[in-house]
Design a protein around this motif. Structure first.
Motif, PDB file in Angstrom:
ATOM      1  N   LEU A 123      41.963  55.836 -26.158  1.00  0.00           N
ATOM      2  CA  LEU A 123      42.540  57.163 -25.910  1.00  0.00           C
ATOM      3  C   LEU A 123      43.830  57.300 -26.709  1.00  0.00           C
ATOM      4  O   LEU A 123      44.637  56.375 -26.736  1.00  0.00           O
ATOM      5  CB  LEU A 123      42.875  57.319 -24.417  1.00  0.00           C
ATOM      6  CG  LEU A 123      41.722  57.164 -23.424  1.00  0.00           C
ATOM      7  CD1 LEU A 123      42.256  57.234 -21.987  1.00  0.00           C
ATOM      8  CD2 LEU A 123      40.677  58.248 -23.639  1.00  0.00           C
ATOM      9  N   PHE A 124      43.969  58.444 -27.356  1.00  0.00           N
ATOM     10  CA  PHE A 124      45.218  58.730 -28.080  1.00  0.00           C
ATOM     11  C   PHE A 124      45.585  60.190 -27.885  1.00  0.00           C
ATOM     12  O   PHE A 124      44.698  61.041 -27.785  1.00  0.00           O
ATOM     13  CB  PHE A 124      45.042  58.530 -29.597  1.00  0.00           C
ATOM     14  CG  PHE A 124      44.806  57.106 -30.010  1.00  0.00           C
ATOM     15  CD1 PHE A 124      45.850  56.195 -30.044  1.00  0.00           C
ATOM     16  CD2 PHE A 124      43.536  56.695 -30.385  1.00  0.00           C
ATOM     17  CE1 PHE A 124      45.618  54.879 -30.444  1.00  0.00           C
ATOM     18  CE2 PHE A 124      43.296  55.386 -30.785  1.00  0.00           C
ATOM     19  CZ  PHE A 124      44.345  54.476 -30.815  1.00  0.00           C
ATOM     20  N   SER A 125      46.886  60.472 -27.933  1.00  0.00           N
ATOM     21  CA  SER A 125      47.292  61.877 -28.011  1.00  0.00           C
ATOM     22  C   SER A 125      47.314  62.264 -29.484  1.00  0.00           C
ATOM     23  O   SER A 125      47.416  61.394 -30.379  1.00  0.00           O
ATOM     24  CB  SER A 125      48.669  62.079 -27.381  1.00  0.00           C
ATOM     25  OG  SER A 125      49.663  61.571 -28.250  1.00  0.00           O
ATOM     26  N   VAL A 126      47.210  63.552 -29.731  1.00  0.00           N
ATOM     27  CA  VAL A 126      47.230  64.039 -31.112  1.00  0.00           C
ATOM     28  C   VAL A 126      48.566  63.660 -31.778  1.00  0.00           C
ATOM     29  O   VAL A 126      48.602  63.274 -32.953  1.00  0.00           O
ATOM     30  CB  VAL A 126      47.018  65.567 -31.109  1.00  0.00           C
ATOM     31  CG1 VAL A 126      47.179  66.139 -32.492  1.00  0.00           C
ATOM     32  CG2 VAL A 126      45.650  65.916 -30.541  1.00  0.00           C
ATOM     33  N   GLY A 127      49.648  63.740 -30.990  1.00  0.00           N
ATOM     34  CA  GLY A 127      50.961  63.354 -31.524  1.00  0.00           C
ATOM     35  C   GLY A 127      51.002  61.881 -31.925  1.00  0.00           C
ATOM     36  O   GLY A 127      51.529  61.528 -32.989  1.00  0.00           O
ATOM     37  N   LYS A 138      52.448  71.044 -28.771  1.00  0.00           N
ATOM     38  CA  LYS A 138      53.301  69.879 -28.463  1.00  0.00           C
ATOM     39  C   LYS A 138      52.687  68.561 -28.910  1.00  0.00           C
ATOM     40  O   LYS A 138      53.374  67.568 -29.091  1.00  0.00           O
ATOM     41  CB  LYS A 138      53.536  69.814 -26.947  1.00  0.00           C
ATOM     42  CG  LYS A 138      54.324  71.003 -26.386  1.00  0.00           C
ATOM     43  CD  LYS A 138      54.906  70.617 -25.022  1.00  0.00           C
ATOM     44  CE  LYS A 138      55.722  71.753 -24.418  1.00  0.00           C
ATOM     45  NZ  LYS A 138      54.872  72.683 -23.637  1.00  0.00           N
ATOM     46  N   GLY A 139      51.342  68.514 -29.017  1.00  0.00           N
ATOM     47  CA  GLY A 139      50.711  67.279 -29.479  1.00  0.00           C
ATOM     48  C   GLY A 139      50.414  66.283 -28.374  1.00  0.00           C
ATOM     49  O   GLY A 139      50.001  65.155 -28.636  1.00  0.00           O
ATOM     50  N   GLY A 140      50.595  66.705 -27.110  1.00  0.00           N
ATOM     51  CA  GLY A 140      50.287  65.790 -26.005  1.00  0.00           C
ATOM     52  C   GLY A 140      48.814  65.811 -25.615  1.00  0.00           C
ATOM     53  O   GLY A 140      48.411  65.112 -24.677  1.00  0.00           O
TER      54      GLY A 140
END
Ligand code: NAD
Ligand code: USQ
Length: 383
Positions: A296-300, A257-259
């Protein structure tokens, strides 16, 4: 200050060794060059053409007049390590010298064992040399944010104060790592903490997030000083991989999902964080933990940012969601503290359009070196 950089031929270590040398420290590199050997074994190569370590060091000396000593050998070889350290006499030891890929550690039993033996034995040897010969030196050890996993509460810097049945204590923050590699870092942290407690050693564990970027002030000075930039499915990490994928027109490989949310930092901040840790040593007996990331980042989110930056440069960038080869949460709470390095003076380079632009342009410059077969992930956590 005399600083020994263990793992100084690698991605973070090379940039750090040059940075510390440029800042006037006496620097030596200790490295077995095993990472170059693992690349050969896996038939992968960095995007960038990295020169042999001796050539790199000669170029650095010719350009700046600054010499960096070199010790080629394995941290797991106690005699070699001891003799190198006795010769160099470090005040600080910066330890990057480990097998650092989660997928590599999950290939099979051999790679899990290799990772844990290499990392845990190497660090334990170092602790013993310090105890015997350098009890006042400061160990600056690269840990990882992945030691904490993704708990449903805020992540503190190393320790958490807990009240339980009416009593209160400050304890090591719970660890829930997600690969045999990340587990090796937890084992290291426990061993270092114990050594500080029983022998009075001083150590800083830098729980670093995912590093991105390639250019630092020093590695950008000359093509012979160029740093490695991994893009393959084993050693390549999220944002670096996405930029290189965009450059060659490969769909971006978001797993699931990329979260998945992680701490990230620019390699220019990695070198600065190490310098800050060296300049502000832990106290004797202290096992100090800093969370070393800036955002901080999500992969998405990362994929969307690369898509936008790529399209602004005229690239056509598609984002794919692949079946996740790992076992990890794809949507979760993640809120980690990172104030200790900021309090000591870190001035972060936040991820910006211009950095993405320069990384994408860099990737386009070397895209002829990409082996497309190495982009998709081949290692599965469940085998
Ligand atoms: P890298 O693979 O590029 O470099 C590691 C270096 O250590 C290599 O040059 C290798 O030859 C050397 N090495 C490994 N085992 C050794 C041994 N037994 N004896 C001597 N030398 C040895 O890795 P990197 O990306 O520069 O990572 C460096 C450190 O930072 C690792 O400990 C890693 O866990 C940590 N870290 C990296 C990242 C990242 O995004 N790259 C993020 C967080 C933490
Ligand atoms: N991911 C994708 N697509 C990809 C690559 C990765 O979606 O093409 C996802 C992964 O599933 C994971 C996240 O991105 O959820 C991070 O993966 P990664 O390969 O970028 O980073 P990781 O395996 O965690 O390891 C890297 C370094 C390691 C360091 C760690 C810091 O290789 O040495 O310890 O980052 S941290 O993640 O904070 O633990």
């Amino acid at each position: 200050m005399r600083v020994l950089v263990i793992g100084g031929d690698g991605y973070c270590g090379w940039a750090t060794a040059l940075h510390l040398s440029n800042r006037g420290h006496e620097v030596a590199i200790l490295d077995s060059l095993v990472r170059r050997h693992w690349d050969n074994e896996l038939c992968i190569d960095t995007l960038t053409p990295i020169a042999p370590i001796q050539t790199r060091l000669k170029r650095w000396k010719d350009l700046t007049g600054k010499a960096i000593d070199l010790f080629v050998g394995d941290l797991c070889n106690y005699e070699f390590l001891k003799n190198s350290m006795l010769q160099f006499q470090p005040d600080s030891i910066v330890h990057f010298g480990e097998q650092r890929s989660a997928p590599f550690s999950m290939i099979d039993r051999e790679h899990a064992v290799l990772t844990q033996v290499n990392n845990v034995v190497g660090t334990l040897n170092l602790l013993y040399v310090m105890r015997e010969h350098f009890p006042d030196a400061h160990l600056v050890k690269l840990g990882t944010m992945g030691e904490y996993g993704t708990p449903n509460i805020d992540i503190e810097e190393g320790y958490i104060t807990i009240e339980h049945n009416g009593r209160k204590d400050t304890l090591p923050y719970p660890k829930q790592p997600g690969s045999f590699y990340h587990l090796s870092k937890v084992h290291d942290s426990h061993n270092i903490h114990f050594a500080c407690k029983i022998w009075g050693l001083r150590a800083t564990d830098l729980n670093q997030g995912i590093v991105y970027g390639v250019l630092t002030e020093e590695t950008g000075m000359d093509e012979l000083l160029i740093n490695r930039l991994d893009y393959d499915g084993v050693f390549g990490t999220a944002l670096n991989r996405f930029c290189i994928q965009a450059a060659i027109g490969h769909p971006l490989t978001v797993y699931g999902k990329g979260g998945q949310t992680r701490g990230l930092l620019d390699i220019r901040d990695t070198v600065r964080c190490i310098e800050i840790a060296c300049n502000n040593p832990a106290e004797p007996g202290e096992f100090r933990v800093f969370n070393q990331f800036t955002e901080l980042f999500s992969v998405g989110d990362l994929a969307n940012m690369v898509q936008k930056a790529g399209e602004a440069l005229g690239l056509k960038v598609q984002v794919d969601h692949l079946e996740n080869p790992r076992v990890e949460k794809e949507e979760h709470y993640f809120n980690a503290k990172n104030t200790k390095l900021l309090d000591l003076g870190l001035q972060p380079h936040y991820l910006s359009d211009s950095l993405l632009d320069s990384l994408l342009n860099f990737a386009m410059k070397y895209k002829h070196r990409v082996d497309e077969k190495e982009i998709l992930p081949k290692v599965k956590w469940k085998g």
